[in-house]
Motif scaffolding. Structure first.
Motif, short mmCIF file in Angstrom:
data_model
loop_
_atom_site.label_atom_id
_atom_site.label_comp_id
_atom_site.label_asym_id
_atom_site.label_seq_id
_atom_site.Cartn_x
_atom_site.Cartn_y
_atom_site.Cartn_z
N PHE A 42 0.85 -1.19 0.00
CA PHE A 42 0.00 0.00 0.00
C PHE A 42 0.88 1.24 0.00
O PHE A 42 1.73 1.40 0.89
CB PHE A 42 -0.86 0.05 1.27
N ASP A 43 0.68 2.13 -0.95
CA ASP A 43 1.39 3.40 -0.92
C ASP A 43 0.72 4.30 0.11
O ASP A 43 -0.44 4.09 0.49
CB ASP A 43 1.37 4.06 -2.31
N GLU A 44 1.45 5.30 0.56
CA GLU A 44 0.92 6.25 1.54
C GLU A 44 -0.41 6.82 1.05
O GLU A 44 -0.56 7.19 -0.12
CB GLU A 44 1.93 7.39 1.73
N GLY A 45 -1.39 6.87 1.95
CA GLY A 45 -2.70 7.42 1.62
C GLY A 45 -3.68 6.42 1.06
O GLY A 45 -4.85 6.75 0.84
N GLN A 46 -3.24 5.20 0.82
CA GLN A 46 -4.12 4.17 0.25
C GLN A 46 -4.69 3.30 1.37
O GLN A 46 -4.20 3.30 2.50
CB GLN A 46 -3.34 3.29 -0.73
#
Length: 108
Positions: A42-46
């Motif tokens: 998961f990338d940041e904000g996801q």
């Protein structure tokens, strides 16, 4: 990095998939009638919005840290830690920072 998953070999889970900017990447290791084993990045904000499943699911964080809500209660789970999300209880995941996790779901 999209490495082939071969049974009977050592797998470095943190190297199997890479992060995708602004996205979520998943790679399923195993799928049987009794359960699944899936790696996520998961990338940041996801995240994954609140949902429930008819069976327990175990999240093992292998890189970074995740916010995992179960029944509305937030838990911070860091690399090297795990949490079991109980069957039929609403849960959600969010990446304040990017993270990778191994999700194990066993039907039963």
């Amino acid at each position: 990095m999209d490495k082939k998953i071969e049974k009977g070999t050592v797998i470095v889970t943190n190297e199997v998939i890479d992060y995708a900017e602004g996205g979520v990447v998943s790679k399923e290791f195993v799928r049987t009638n009794t359960g699944t084993l899936t790696l996520f990045a998961f990338d940041e904000g996801q995240g994954l919005s609140e949902h429930s499943a008819p069976f327990d699911a175990t999240v093992q964080v292998i890189d970074g840290e995740a916010e995992i809500k179960i029944d509305g209660v937030a838990h911070t789970v860091k690399a090297g830690e795990m949490i079991i999300m109980p069957a039929n209880h609403p849960h959600a995941l969010f990446a304040h920072k990017r993270f990778k996790m191994l999700l194990t779901m066993i039907r039963g």
